[in-house]
Enzyme design. Sequence first.
Site, PDB file in Angstrom:
ATOM      1  CB  SER A 118      -0.948  -0.004   1.206  1.00 25.26           C
ATOM      2  OG  SER A 118      -1.856  -1.073   1.101  1.00 25.26           O
ATOM      3  CG  ASP A 119       4.334   3.932   0.863  1.00 24.86           C
ATOM      4  OD1 ASP A 119       3.791   4.847   0.209  1.00 24.86           O
ATOM      5  OD2 ASP A 119       5.285   4.117   1.639  1.00 24.86           O
TER       6      ASP A 119
END
Length: 328
Positions: A118-119
Amino acid sequence: MKTMEALVKLVSWAFPDFKFSWLVKETKRNIPIELDFLQEGHNAEKVDKMFGHLPWLKVPHVYWNLSTSRVLTMEYVEGGQINDLAYIRFNNIDPYEVADKLSQLYSQMIFIHGFVHSDPHPGNILVKKTQAGGVDIILLDHGLYAELSNEFRWEYSKLWFSILNKDKKGMQQHSQNLGVGNLYFLLACMVTGRTWDTIMSGIQKTKWTNSEKNIRDKEIPHLLPQISDVLDNINRQMLLILKTNDLMRGVEFTLKAQNRKTSFLVMSRCVIQSVYGERLKLCKTWLSRWSTVMSERWALFKLSVYYTYLSIISLPLISSMFDLMKKS
């Protein structure tokens, strides 16, 4: 965190229509996770094993004997940032191949496995030319992953399925199931990054243009209170997905691959597999299972035919012929 919380309260007091309490809650929840380096190491090993079938995906090896909860020691890997166009050109790397592989990776993460890095900002994704002439994707920084429940993953897949089919009723139903009521049209726009008119025209066949960008940019300021409502009420698992979607779109724009039909094809296949995967789990007889499997294969076949058709008509010569036919 206290400073951030105070600022959010101040903004909420000054602008009651804007609800940002969710931001504080999510930050409080995610920061301890990101700072646990042992957890990051386990995430790295998990995703490496999960995607072992993708030979071009490289995850640095973790040296556990040199790692603690505050220090993570990993293999050193070389490569250029995914948005470093000078590096990509110098090494004769095909940006479309990079975009296609990235789409394949994240589509499987979101729709099939429910375990999502998620980054994905450019500093966390490297590319490297292989000796065989292909491209490796190197995934770094495994501190923050969205672990999606099956229920959420299926619901999100069905939302996308509705978007791809221009099914307004389906979009409304699945948006409501995700916590968003009558603002389903806005959620669809936030998920896709496209305007509502484009969604209802078919995002897979409508190219992104500067005209659409201008329309979207003009609409956003007028929709900020509604966007705030969506973010405040939506299923919490969606927040990291929205963040991931935005970062991925940024990478695609940098690579000038935002109109790649291959990426949409890969994602659409994963959506179909997820939707029919849920239906298969609910089957109680061999006949219903057989019927579901056949339906999935038929849906995938139709999808391939449709994208082949779109690819053909988008060829310059064919496209010009269609334009002439329309004018006549």
